[in-house]
Design a protein around this motif. Sequence first.
Motif, PDB file in Angstrom:
ATOM      1  N   PHE A 144      18.249 -37.615  25.536  1.00 17.79           N
ATOM      2  CA  PHE A 144      17.962 -36.930  24.276  1.00 17.79           C
ATOM      3  C   PHE A 144      17.608 -35.463  24.512  1.00 17.79           C
ATOM      4  CE2 PHE A 144      17.395 -41.215  22.468  1.00 17.79           C
ATOM      5  CZ  PHE A 144      18.135 -41.060  21.306  1.00 17.79           C
ATOM      6  N   LEU A 145      16.779 -35.202  25.525  1.00 17.20           N
ATOM      7  CA  LEU A 145      16.426 -33.811  25.834  1.00 17.20           C
ATOM      8  C   LEU A 145      17.662 -33.016  26.222  1.00 17.20           C
ATOM      9  CD1 LEU A 145      13.104 -34.222  27.871  1.00 17.20           C
ATOM     10  CD2 LEU A 145      13.363 -33.093  25.660  1.00 17.20           C
ATOM     11  N   GLY A 146      18.523 -33.619  27.058  1.00 15.80           N
ATOM     12  CA  GLY A 146      19.731 -32.932  27.487  1.00 15.80           C
ATOM     13  C   GLY A 146      20.662 -32.627  26.325  1.00 15.80           C
ATOM     14  N   LEU A 147      20.792 -33.567  25.396  1.00 11.34           N
ATOM     15  CA  LEU A 147      21.660 -33.347  24.245  1.00 11.34           C
ATOM     16  C   LEU A 147      21.102 -32.258  23.327  1.00 11.34           C
ATOM     17  CD1 LEU A 147      22.719 -37.003  23.348  1.00 11.34           C
ATOM     18  CD2 LEU A 147      24.135 -35.208  24.363  1.00 11.34           C
ATOM     19  N   LEU A 148      19.786 -32.241  23.155  1.00 15.40           N
ATOM     20  CA  LEU A 148      19.185 -31.175  22.346  1.00 15.40           C
ATOM     21  C   LEU A 148      19.406 -29.817  23.015  1.00 15.40           C
ATOM     22  CD1 LEU A 148      15.801 -32.763  21.177  1.00 15.40           C
ATOM     23  CD2 LEU A 148      17.982 -32.653  19.964  1.00 15.40           C
ATOM     24  N   GLY A 149      19.259 -29.783  24.338  1.00 19.46           N
ATOM     25  CA  GLY A 149      19.532 -28.551  25.063  1.00 19.46           C
ATOM     26  C   GLY A 149      20.986 -28.137  24.927  1.00 19.46           C
ATOM     27  N   LEU A 150      21.900 -29.105  25.004  1.00 20.42           N
ATOM     28  CA  LEU A 150      23.323 -28.824  24.850  1.00 20.42           C
ATOM     29  C   LEU A 150      23.604 -28.171  23.500  1.00 20.42           C
ATOM     30  CD1 LEU A 150      26.270 -31.150  25.772  1.00 20.42           C
ATOM     31  CD2 LEU A 150      26.157 -30.146  23.497  1.00 20.42           C
ATOM     32  N   CYS A 179      21.519 -26.500  21.543  1.00 21.60           N
ATOM     33  CA  CYS A 179      20.939 -25.156  21.453  1.00 21.60           C
ATOM     34  C   CYS A 179      21.765 -24.152  22.251  1.00 21.60           C
ATOM     35  CB  CYS A 179      19.494 -25.172  21.959  1.00 21.60           C
ATOM     36  SG  CYS A 179      18.611 -23.627  21.628  1.00 21.60           S
ATOM     37  N   PHE A 180      22.175 -24.536  23.463  1.00 21.46           N
ATOM     38  CA  PHE A 180      23.000 -23.642  24.275  1.00 21.46           C
ATOM     39  C   PHE A 180      24.364 -23.421  23.629  1.00 21.46           C
ATOM     40  CE2 PHE A 180      20.249 -24.653  28.041  1.00 21.46           C
ATOM     41  CZ  PHE A 180      19.885 -23.342  28.295  1.00 21.46           C
ATOM     42  N   ALA A 181      24.878 -24.433  22.932  1.00 19.36           N
ATOM     43  CA  ALA A 181      26.158 -24.268  22.245  1.00 19.36           C
ATOM     44  C   ALA A 181      26.056 -23.188  21.178  1.00 19.36           C
ATOM     45  CB  ALA A 181      26.593 -25.592  21.623  1.00 19.36           C
ATOM     46  N   VAL A 182      24.942 -23.176  20.437  1.00 16.89           N
ATOM     47  CA  VAL A 182      24.737 -22.149  19.417  1.00 16.89           C
ATOM     48  C   VAL A 182      24.630 -20.776  20.069  1.00 16.89           C
ATOM     49  CG1 VAL A 182      23.147 -21.283  17.653  1.00 16.89           C
ATOM     50  CG2 VAL A 182      23.690 -23.733  17.757  1.00 16.89           C
ATOM     51  N   ALA A 218      26.098 -27.648  29.824  1.00 22.20           N
ATOM     52  CA  ALA A 218      27.472 -28.032  29.492  1.00 22.20           C
ATOM     53  C   ALA A 218      27.854 -27.524  28.106  1.00 22.20           C
ATOM     54  CB  ALA A 218      27.622 -29.552  29.560  1.00 22.20           C
ATOM     55  N   GLY A 219      26.850 -27.283  27.254  1.00 23.03           N
ATOM     56  CA  GLY A 219      27.129 -26.718  25.939  1.00 23.03           C
ATOM     57  C   GLY A 219      27.785 -25.357  26.017  1.00 23.03           C
ATOM     58  N   LEU A 220      27.418 -24.579  27.041  1.00 19.21           N
ATOM     59  CA  LEU A 220      28.039 -23.266  27.219  1.00 19.21           C
ATOM     60  C   LEU A 220      29.504 -23.393  27.597  1.00 19.21           C
ATOM     61  CD1 LEU A 220      25.240 -21.357  29.168  1.00 19.21           C
ATOM     62  CD2 LEU A 220      25.836 -21.152  26.756  1.00 19.21           C
ATOM     63  N   LEU A 221      29.858 -24.478  28.276  1.00 18.60           N
ATOM     64  CA  LEU A 221      31.253 -24.703  28.654  1.00 18.60           C
ATOM     65  C   LEU A 221      32.068 -25.275  27.493  1.00 18.60           C
ATOM     66  CD1 LEU A 221      31.100 -26.256  32.243  1.00 18.60           C
ATOM     67  CD2 LEU A 221      32.093 -24.075  31.604  1.00 18.60           C
ATOM     68  N   MET A 222      31.463 -26.194  26.759  1.00 20.01           N
ATOM     69  CA  MET A 222      32.199 -26.936  25.753  1.00 20.01           C
ATOM     70  C   MET A 222      32.358 -26.169  24.438  1.00 20.01           C
ATOM     71  SD  MET A 222      30.308 -30.581  26.409  1.00 20.01           S
ATOM     72  CE  MET A 222      30.880 -31.247  24.836  1.00 20.01           C
ATOM     73  N   ALA A 223      31.342 -25.396  24.067  1.00 15.41           N
ATOM     74  CA  ALA A 223      31.344 -24.785  22.737  1.00 15.41           C
ATOM     75  C   ALA A 223      32.495 -23.799  22.511  1.00 15.41           C
ATOM     76  CB  ALA A 223      29.997 -24.109  22.468  1.00 15.41           C
ATOM     77  N   PRO A 224      32.726 -22.819  23.416  1.00 15.92           N
ATOM     78  CA  PRO A 224      33.766 -21.827  23.123  1.00 15.92           C
ATOM     79  C   PRO A 224      35.154 -22.430  22.879  1.00 15.92           C
ATOM     80  CG  PRO A 224      32.345 -21.034  24.871  1.00 15.92           C
ATOM     81  CD  PRO A 224      31.976 -22.463  24.640  1.00 15.92           C
ATOM     82  N   PRO A 225      35.688 -23.296  23.771  1.00 17.74           N
ATOM     83  CA  PRO A 225      37.021 -23.835  23.491  1.00 17.74           C
ATOM     84  C   PRO A 225      37.055 -24.752  22.268  1.00 17.74           C
ATOM     85  CG  PRO A 225      36.079 -24.897  25.438  1.00 17.74           C
ATOM     86  CD  PRO A 225      35.195 -23.757  25.088  1.00 17.74           C
ATOM     87  N   LEU A 226      35.984 -25.520  22.047  1.00 19.67           N
ATOM     88  CA  LEU A 226      35.952 -26.418  20.897  1.00 19.67           C
ATOM     89  C   LEU A 226      35.932 -25.621  19.594  1.00 19.67           C
ATOM     90  CD1 LEU A 226      35.774 -29.267  19.778  1.00 19.67           C
ATOM     91  CD2 LEU A 226      33.292 -29.169  20.040  1.00 19.67           C
ATOM     92  N   LEU A 227      35.098 -24.602  19.544  1.00 23.88           N
ATOM     93  CA  LEU A 227      35.044 -23.761  18.342  1.00 23.88           C
ATOM     94  C   LEU A 227      36.356 -23.015  18.144  1.00 23.88           C
ATOM     95  CD1 LEU A 227      31.439 -22.301  18.609  1.00 23.88           C
ATOM     96  CD2 LEU A 227      32.268 -23.940  16.922  1.00 23.88           C
ATOM     97  N   GLY A 228      36.957 -22.574  19.254  1.00 28.15           N
ATOM     98  CA  GLY A 228      38.248 -21.892  19.148  1.00 28.15           C
ATOM     99  C   GLY A 228      39.314 -22.791  18.578  1.00 28.15           C
ATOM    100  N   SER A 229      39.299 -24.064  18.974  1.00 25.69           N
ATOM    101  CA  SER A 229      40.280 -25.021  18.462  1.00 25.69           C
ATOM    102  C   SER A 229      40.087 -25.260  16.961  1.00 25.69           C
ATOM    103  CB  SER A 229      40.158 -26.350  19.217  1.00 25.69           C
ATOM    104  OG  SER A 229      41.041 -27.317  18.699  1.00 25.69           O
ATOM    105  N   ILE A 230      38.819 -25.404  16.545  1.00 25.34           N
ATOM    106  CA  ILE A 230      38.533 -25.601  15.117  1.00 25.34           C
ATOM    107  C   ILE A 230      38.934 -24.368  14.313  1.00 25.34           C
ATOM    108  CG2 ILE A 230      36.695 -25.956  13.419  1.00 25.34           C
ATOM    109  CD1 ILE A 230      35.193 -27.571  15.559  1.00 25.34           C
TER     110      ILE A 230
END
Length: 387
Positions: A213-219, A221-224, A344-356
């Motif tokens: 849960f902590l890791g997902l919350l961190g993910l 926040c880092f994604a934002v 991992a949020g820093l890795l996942m967010a940019p390409p995912l947001l770009g795709s959307i």
Amino acid sequence: MKPVDNMQAAQGVNAARWAISAIFLLNGAGIGLWAAHVPVVQARAGIDTGVLGFLLLTIAGGAIAAMPLSGWLSGRWGTRPVALGSAWLFALTSALLMNVDGVTALFVAAFAFGASNGVLDVSMNANAAEVEAARGVPTMSSFHGFFSLGGLLGAALGGLVIGAGWGDGRGALAAGVIIALAVALAARFVFRVPPQGAAGHSHFALPRGPALFLGLLGLLCFAVEGALVDWSALLLTERTRAEPASAALGYSAFSVAMAACRFAGDRLVLRFGASRLMVFGGLGMFGGLLLAVLSTNFALSALGFALIGVSAANVVPLIFAAAARMPGMSAGGGLATVATLGYAGLLMAPPLLGSIAAHTNIAVALGLLSLSGLVIAANAGIVKRMG
């Protein structure tokens, strides 16, 4: 660890606080310096934006790959030697990254830079958590405030260095030497705690239960935060028709607000409690992103970014402080487990947001991301349960 009562010991803890604060500052400065040099390095290497994207991905990948190692090393040897060793390695690799020639050498240097930063990130946060425990009062937010301040100073220094004609790597080399010397000056005061491997698991573990849960919350926040780095200027140009130079002020509003509020974070934790501050942080991130994406007025959108900075400022410090207190794990092991998933949020967010955004637009993509704030607010109680 109980709060320190003896005056001499308290003075030692106070000195340790400022020593590890200096390392947070230096780490942020090195990253800010690199951010300023990215266009210069791209031009010197002759790479297009696609290759540059892979280079930045390599840095993030190196950090995530090395974080589990940092937790193991910190549990085995203690956080102090790992933090100091990785800080010196960070100084070396940061200078190397901005001086190498050739694409292959650049990618090798990028991975080494990311790896040293990943080890340093976990170990200095673990050492900071030990200082916080010894002081007996919330302190983690101020450490992250020094990191944010360092980032702003490093970016400003990078601009001055490049403007003075030292963007060919000489300025970065000089900065690397200064960082290494500053770490050496702080080294004798960095907090010493015996290795905790015998008292709890010192290694990285697959996240489950509270760690998950902590890791997902961190993910989230880092994604934002990562999304604002990559997409805030584009959002402002599309929604408010701002010029590119003005659009950069959106991220500046976020960064300055975040740095300022992190220095106030420890007092806010004492006054309102960690859970309430997390709730405020999540709701503020949600509201700030919605304001930024719905408004067509530049000032209102920039205000939205500033609100995100104010709200998100203390979310990651609270998550990291809770990770360092997880039962059955050393501070380094707990932080490595949570931080690896979080980053991992820093890795996942940019390409995912770009795709959307490719199928809709960037406003819709960021609007969906605003829901992350609601998830953070709804699960805020976990930071209190780790206390």
